[in-house]
Design an enzyme around this catalytic site. Sequence first.
Site, PDB file in Angstrom:
ATOM      1  N   ALA A   1       0.801  -1.232   0.000  1.00 12.02           N
ATOM      2  CA  ALA A   1       0.000   0.000   0.000  1.00 12.02           C
ATOM      3  C   ALA A   1       0.839   1.289   0.000  1.00 12.02           C
ATOM      4  CB  ALA A   1      -0.988  -0.037   1.161  1.00 12.02           C
TER       5      ALA A   1
ATOM      6  N   ASP B   1      -4.286  -2.429   3.791  1.00 18.09           N
ATOM      7  CA  ASP B   1      -4.390  -1.651   2.546  1.00 18.09           C
ATOM      8  C   ASP B   1      -5.380  -0.503   2.691  1.00 18.09           C
ATOM      9  OD1 ASP B   1      -3.318  -4.441   1.709  1.00 18.09           O
ATOM     10  OD2 ASP B   1      -2.766  -3.009   0.141  1.00 18.09           O
TER      11      ASP B   1
ATOM     12  N   ASN C   1      -6.921  -6.162   3.913  1.00 16.12           N
ATOM     13  CA  ASN C   1      -5.506  -6.536   3.754  1.00 16.12           C
ATOM     14  C   ASN C   1      -5.470  -7.784   2.871  1.00 16.12           C
ATOM     15  OD1 ASN C   1      -2.683  -6.116   4.408  1.00 16.12           O
ATOM     16  ND2 ASN C   1      -2.810  -7.993   5.597  1.00 16.12           N
TER      17      ASN C   1
HETATM   18  O1  MRU Z   1      -1.078  -7.243  -3.450  1.00 13.11           O
HETATM   19  P1  MRU Z   1      -0.002  -6.615  -2.613  1.00 13.11           P
HETATM   20  O2  MRU Z   1       1.258  -7.430  -2.598  1.00 13.11           O
HETATM   21  O3  MRU Z   1       0.238  -5.160  -2.960  1.00 13.11           O
HETATM   22  O4  MRU Z   1      -0.596  -6.651  -1.147  1.00 13.11           O
HETATM   23  C1  MRU Z   1       0.105  -6.079  -0.096  1.00 13.11           C
HETATM   24  C2  MRU Z   1      -0.528  -6.262   1.212  1.00 13.11           C
HETATM   25  O5  MRU Z   1      -1.626  -6.753   1.326  1.00 13.11           O
HETATM   26  C3  MRU Z   1       0.176  -5.718   2.402  1.00 13.11           C
HETATM   27  O6  MRU Z   1      -0.118  -6.471   3.531  1.00 13.11           O
HETATM   28  C4  MRU Z   1      -0.326  -4.294   2.570  1.00 13.11           C
HETATM   29  O7  MRU Z   1      -0.086  -3.491   1.464  1.00 13.11           O
HETATM   30  C5  MRU Z   1       0.010  -3.588   3.781  1.00 13.11           C
HETATM   31  S1  MRU Z   1       1.644  -3.382   4.326  1.00 13.11           S
HETATM   32  C6  MRU Z   1       2.562  -2.584   3.283  1.00 13.11           C
END
Ligand code: MRU
Length: 352
Positions: free
Chosen positions: A46, A233, A243
């Site tokens: 995110a 997210d 998330n």
């Molecule tokens: O699909 P992604 O790899 O972008 O998903 C990321 C996540 O779900 C993380 O847990 C989230 O962005 C929070 S921590 C940076």
Amino acid sequence: MKAIEWLDDRVRILDQTQLPGKEAYLELNRHQDIASAIKALKIRGAPAIGVAGAYAVALGALKIKTTSKAEFLKDLRNIIQTIAATRPTARNLPRALERMQQTAEAVKDVEQVKKALVTKAIAIHSEEAAATLKLSKLGSELIKDGFTVLTHCNTGPLATAGYGTALGVIIQAHEQGKKLKVLATETRPLLQGARLTAWELKEAGIPFTLITDSMAGYFMSKGEIDCVIVGADRIALNGDTANKIGTYTLAVLAKENNIPFYVAAPLTTVDPALASGAEIPIELRSPDEVTHIQGVSIAPEGIEALNPAFDVTPHPYITAIITEGGIIRQPFEEGIKNIFTNKSNSEIQKQG
Ligand code: MRU
């Protein structure tokens, strides 16, 4: 290692789809290429996609030819729309784009606007990095010496273009000398846990064990896990948290086994305009990511598969939300409102 770096007329991105096998960097100078990189998860997580989105707007703006402010803003809106359309769930991306739009509107002269947009994108990056360091320090108090911590997906420097969220808290506790063990879930379908979290934990020298997502309940029921910590997210006003897919399952299992379940996220992930998680848009990705692993088919040809990339954990399952503005406990709505009415934090949401 830098997940993303501004190089004046281009950005350099560490291609996360090639990790851990290869440390390959991409240099991109067109906003469309950054949009494609976000969609393909070459840059992901995110906070990191918020930063990448801001840099993409700056690069797109530098290429706009007109000297008319009205025409400039029209072109800029198209650029912003292209970037916004890449991934819908994380709040950090639209938040960064809103701030870039506000910056463009506030300055008159087109050449000055371009400079202001570059400055703003760099500021968004350093603010996200500072926020993740602060929340990691605050959250580390929840991780006691000797703990075994379960985490999901990837939430370290790669995902944040900074220090990390859930993994930042773990790294911080480790740096304070606490003896920890981490259980990292592989995180199907795209294996952010096996590929990226395992890579970051190994680099940080933190003892860890990789498990498949479906093993989490087994280890919880054996009493081997002291707490679960995940990133987010998007967090709604009532604390409901979107998330990575599988987070909800972990939260329910944690509650059943009386294990604290923590969410760590910067305030740019919090969306106080949404009353509950029911309003959070969930990204649906290609079924190919389920029927294939790293391009290799693992299912019969032509079958149906579903691929929601995120799920929503209802707030009653969450013990605390760790932000740079403080650790929020139930009732989350009150805590989130308090944090956003606190002057310095409300500036994060209001600033252009
Ligand atoms: O699909 P992604 O790899 O972008 O998903 C990321 C996540 O779900 C993380 O847990 C989230 O962005 C929070 S921590 C940076």
